[in-house]
Write an enzyme that holds these catalytic residues in place. Structure first.
Site, PDB file in Angstrom:
ATOM      1  N   SER A  56       0.853  -1.191   0.000  1.00 43.48           N
ATOM      2  CA  SER A  56       0.000   0.000   0.000  1.00 43.48           C
ATOM      3  C   SER A  56       0.885   1.236   0.000  1.00 43.48           C
ATOM      4  CB  SER A  56      -0.867   0.027   1.248  1.00 43.48           C
ATOM      5  OG  SER A  56      -1.598  -1.159   1.347  1.00 43.48           O
TER       6      SER A  56
ATOM      7  N   ASP B 220      -8.439  -3.229   2.848  1.00 46.08           N
ATOM      8  CA  ASP B 220      -7.215  -3.507   2.096  1.00 46.08           C
ATOM      9  C   ASP B 220      -6.456  -4.446   3.018  1.00 46.08           C
ATOM     10  OD1 ASP B 220      -4.887  -3.502   0.680  1.00 46.08           O
ATOM     11  OD2 ASP B 220      -4.426  -1.381   0.951  1.00 46.08           O
TER      12      ASP B 220
END
Ligand code: 2AM
Length: 568
Positions: free
Chosen positions: A348, A565
C-alpha cells in the site's frame, strides 16, 4: 538455459492453436502467478491424454475469438481464474471480463471448464471464477466439467489437485479418449553447455531501462518503471524486527499516479524476473512450497497428511527438500522448469500524490524467522528492499515497479468523516490519507472528522510514524488518535477493544454522519475481529439484531463506505 521454442507474437490464439496443432487452451487470470502455474500444469498434462495444450495470458490474445474455437476438432478451453480484492478479476483478465459482460456472441459448440482461485477469508469468495463459469454457459458454451473452487486459506494446491484428478477423466470421457499412461517428457528448457562465452552478454540480473515506444501507455507489470530509491529507514526503535519506510523517486515516469490520483490510494508493485531466480535460490534459500507437489505428489500419493506436516507445516522449500531427501536428484533442466517465476509484490502506498507528486513511499515489515526445521526463512522481497541502501556515490539503485489503481480511496467529499483502522503496517495507506486531508485543509476545504485506530506491540518500540501522527493530531488534521498497545500490559489490548469503548461516538458517525470506514492489515484475525466489533456496536447502540447488523454492514460495503485492504 535457452527456451526450446522461441516466442512468436500472435494475437489470434485460434491461429496459433491451428499452426501448432493444439486443441486445448488454458487461459489464466493471474495476479501473483499461481493461476498461471496451474494453467501451465494443465496444458502440460494434456499430452498424457493424447491431446496438446497451451497456456495463455488472456491479455495477449483476442478473446472475442472464443466462438471460433469449435473450428478446431475436439477442442476445449479451460480458465484458471483468480479473484482479487473485492471480488475483482486480476489485471490481466480485466479486458476478458469486460468482454464477457458486454458480449452476446454465441458460444455453442465451445467446450469449457473453469477452476477458480480464491480465499474464503474474503467476502467475495471466488467471484471471478463463478462468474466466468456461469457466463460462458449462458452464452451457450458446453461445460465439460464442474467449476472448481480453490481456497487459498486452507490448501489451494490440494483443491487444485483434487479437481484435476476428476477433471481429466471427465474430459477423456467427453472426447472418448483414453489416458496414454505416459508421463510427459517434453521439456521447456534444455541444458546447453557453452564453452566459449562472452561474459558481457550474460544477464546479470540488472534490469536495463527499456526505450519506451509509447508515451501514453502506462507502466504495467510487463513494462515496469525503474524507480530510484531515495530513502530507506528503520521505523521501529527496538525489538528484533525491522519495520522499514522506503521512498522511491518517480520523476520522469509520467506515472498515472500524478494524473489520476485524485483522492485515491494506489497499490504499488515491485517485482523481479525469472532470470534471477537461481540467484535468489542460492542467496535467499526461499521457495514456494506448492511447486514441490510435482516432485513429491507421486512419492507420497495419498499421504496428504504427511505432505501437510513434512512440507507445508515444516515450511520446507525446494532446497530443504533436496537436502533432507538426498536420494532426490532431479536433472537441473527439469528443476528449472519446476521453479516458479518470482512474482510481483504489492504494497500500500503511504504517501499522497498531492503532497509528494514525484515520490512514492511504502512501509513494510522485513520477514525473517526460524522454521520448524531450524532453517532461517527470509522473505525475498522485503530483505531485498531492506538492503537497497540509498547511496550518493553516483550509483543509483533502482527498483522495477508500477502502480495499480485501488478501490481503497478517500471519500469524494472531504467533509465526510473517516474512521481508519490500521494496526501494524496496516497504517501505510492511512499515512497517505492523513497527509491528503492535511493538504485539503490547507486548500481551505472543510475536512470532516479524521479518526485513526492504530495498534502495535509497545509504545516505545513499534509505534510507527509516532511523531508525525502526534503532530497531525496537534494540528487538528487528525481529530482523534487511538492507539492500542498490545503488549505494554498483562492482557492484550487491540484496536477492536478501543472501538468498542467508543461505540456511541462511532455509531453516531456511521449511522447519522455518513462516515466511511477503512480497515487495513491482517485479514485472517484482525479484519474479522474488527468486523465483529462493528456488528456488536450496531447491536448494542443501534439496537439491531445480529442479522440486521450483518446486513447493515454488507450494505455499507456495497456503497463503498466500508473498505478493506487486507492480506493474509
Ligand atoms: P500482538 O502481536 O501483541 O498479538 C500489529 O501487528 C498489532 O496487531 C500488534 O500489536 C498485534 O498484537 C495486534 N494484533 C494481533 N492480533 C490481532 C487481532 N486479532 N486483532 C487486532 N489486533 C491484533
Amino acid at each position: 538455459f535457452t527456451p526450446v521454442t522461441p516466442q512468436i507474437r500472435e494475437t489470434s490464439f485460434i491461429e496459433k492453436m491451428k499452426k501448432t496443432n493444439r486443441n486445448i487452451v488454458v487461459f489464466y487470470g493471474s495476479q501473483t502467478g499461481t493461476a498461471e502455474e496451474f494453467a501451465n500444469r494443465l496444458a502440460k498434462d494434456a499430452q498424457r491424454y493424447g491431446m496438446k495444450g497451451m497456456a495463455a495470458d488472456p491479455e495477449e490474445y483476442d478473446l472475442s475469438e472464443l466462438s471460433r474455437l469449435k473450428e478446431i476438432p475436439n477442442s476445449m478451453t479451460v480458465f484458471c481464474m483468480a479473484t482479487y480484492g473485492e471480488g475483482d478479476p486480476t489485471d490481466n483478465a480485466q479486458e476478458f471480463y469486460d468482454w464477457m459482460q458486454g458480449t452476446d456472441d454465441d458460444l455453442e459448440g465451445v467446450n469449457f471448464a473453469v477452476f477458480g482461485l480464491g480465499n474464503k477469508t474474503y467476502e467475495h469468495f471466488n467471484a471471478t471464477g463463478k462468474y466466468t463459469d456461469k457466463r460462458l454457459a449462458e452464452l451457450g458454451g458446453k461445460r465439460v466439467f464442474d467449476l472448481g473452487l480453490g481456497d487459498d486459506d486452507i490448501n489451494l494446491e490440494e483443491d487444485f489437485i483434487s479437481w484435476k484428478e476428476q477433471f481429466w477423466p471427465a474430459v477423456c470421457e467427453f472426447f472418448g479418449v483414453e489416458a496414454t499412461g505416459e508421463d510427459s517428457s517434453i521439456r521447456q528448457f534444455e541444458l546447453v553447455v557453452h564453452n566459449d562465452i562472452n561474459m558481457n552478454q550474460v544477464y546479470n540480473s540488472q534490469l536495463r531501462e527499456k526505450t519506451r515506444n509509447s508515451e501514453i501507455k502506462p507502466f504495467d507489470s510487463k513494462n515496469p518503471f525503474l524507480a530510484t530509491v531515495t530513502g530507506n529507514r528503520k521505523l521501529n526503535k527496538g525489538g528484533n524486527r525491522h519495520l522499514m519506510h522506503i521512498e522511491f523517486d518517480i520523476t520522469d515516469s509520467k506515472i498515472s499516479f500524478i494524473l489520476y490520483c485524485i483522492n485515491n490510494t494506489y497499490t504499488i508493485l515491485l517485482f523481479y524476473y525469472r532470470n534471477i531466480i537461481l540467484y535468489f535460490y542460492i542467496k535467499y534459500n526461499f521457495f514456494f512450497f506448492q511447486n514441490l507437489n510435482i516432485f513429491i505428489h507421486h512419492l507420497i500419493g495419498p499421504l496428504k497428511a504427511l505432505y501437510q506436516s513434512w512440507v507445508l507445516d515444516s515450511e520446507r522449500n525446494i532446497l530443504a527438500i533436496l537436502e533432507d531427501l538426498p536420494s532426490l536428484n532431479p536433472p537441473i533442466d527439469h528443476l528449472c522448469e519446476l521453479l516458479p517465476r518470482l512474482q510481483a509484490r504489492y504494497y500500500s502506498i503511504a504517501s499522497s500524490s498531492k503532497v509528494y507528486p514525484t515520490s512514492i513511499h511504502i512501509c513494510a515489515v522485513v520477514i525473517e524467522y526460524t522454521t520448524k526445521t531450524e532453517r532461517v526463512f527470509k522473505g525475498v522481497a522485503t530483505n531485498w528492499l531492506k538492503n537497497k541502501e540509498v547511496t550518493d556515490n553516483g550509483h543509483k539503485l533502482t527498483i522495477p515497479m508500477y502502480v495499480r489503481r485501488s478501490q481503497f480511496r478517500l471519500p469524494f467529499k472531504p467533509s465526510n468523516p473517516i474512521i481508519m483502522i490500521g494496526p501494524g503496517t496496516g497504517i501505510a495507506p492511512f499515512m497517505g490519507f492523513i497527509r491528503e486531508r492535511a493538504w485539503q485543509k490547507k486548500q481551505g476545504k472543510e475536512a470532516g472528522e479524521t479518526i485513526l485506530y492504530f495498534g502495535c506491540r509497545h509504545k516505545n518500540e513499534d509505534f510507527l510514524y509516532q511523531q508525525e501522527l502526534e503532530e497531525f493530531e496537534r494540528a487538528g488534521v487528525l481529530t482523534q488518535l487511538n492507539v492500542a498497545f498490545s503488549r505494554d500490559q498483562e492482557h492484550k489490548i487491540y484496536v477492536q477493544h478501543l472501538l468498542k469503548k467508543n461505540k456511541e461516538q462511532l455509531w453516531k458517525l456511521i449511522h447519522s454522519n455518513n462516515a466511511h470506514i477503512y480497515v487495513c492489515g491482517d485479514a485472517r484475525n484482525m479484519a474479522r475481529d474488527v468486523h465483529t466489533a462493528f456488528y456488536e456496536i450496531a447491536e448494542e447502540v443501534g439496537s439491531l439484531t445480529h442479522t440486521q447488523a450483518v446486513d447493515y454492514f454488507k450494505k455499507l460495503m456495497t456503497k463503498g463506505r466500508y473498505s478493506q485492504d487486507v492480506w493474509s
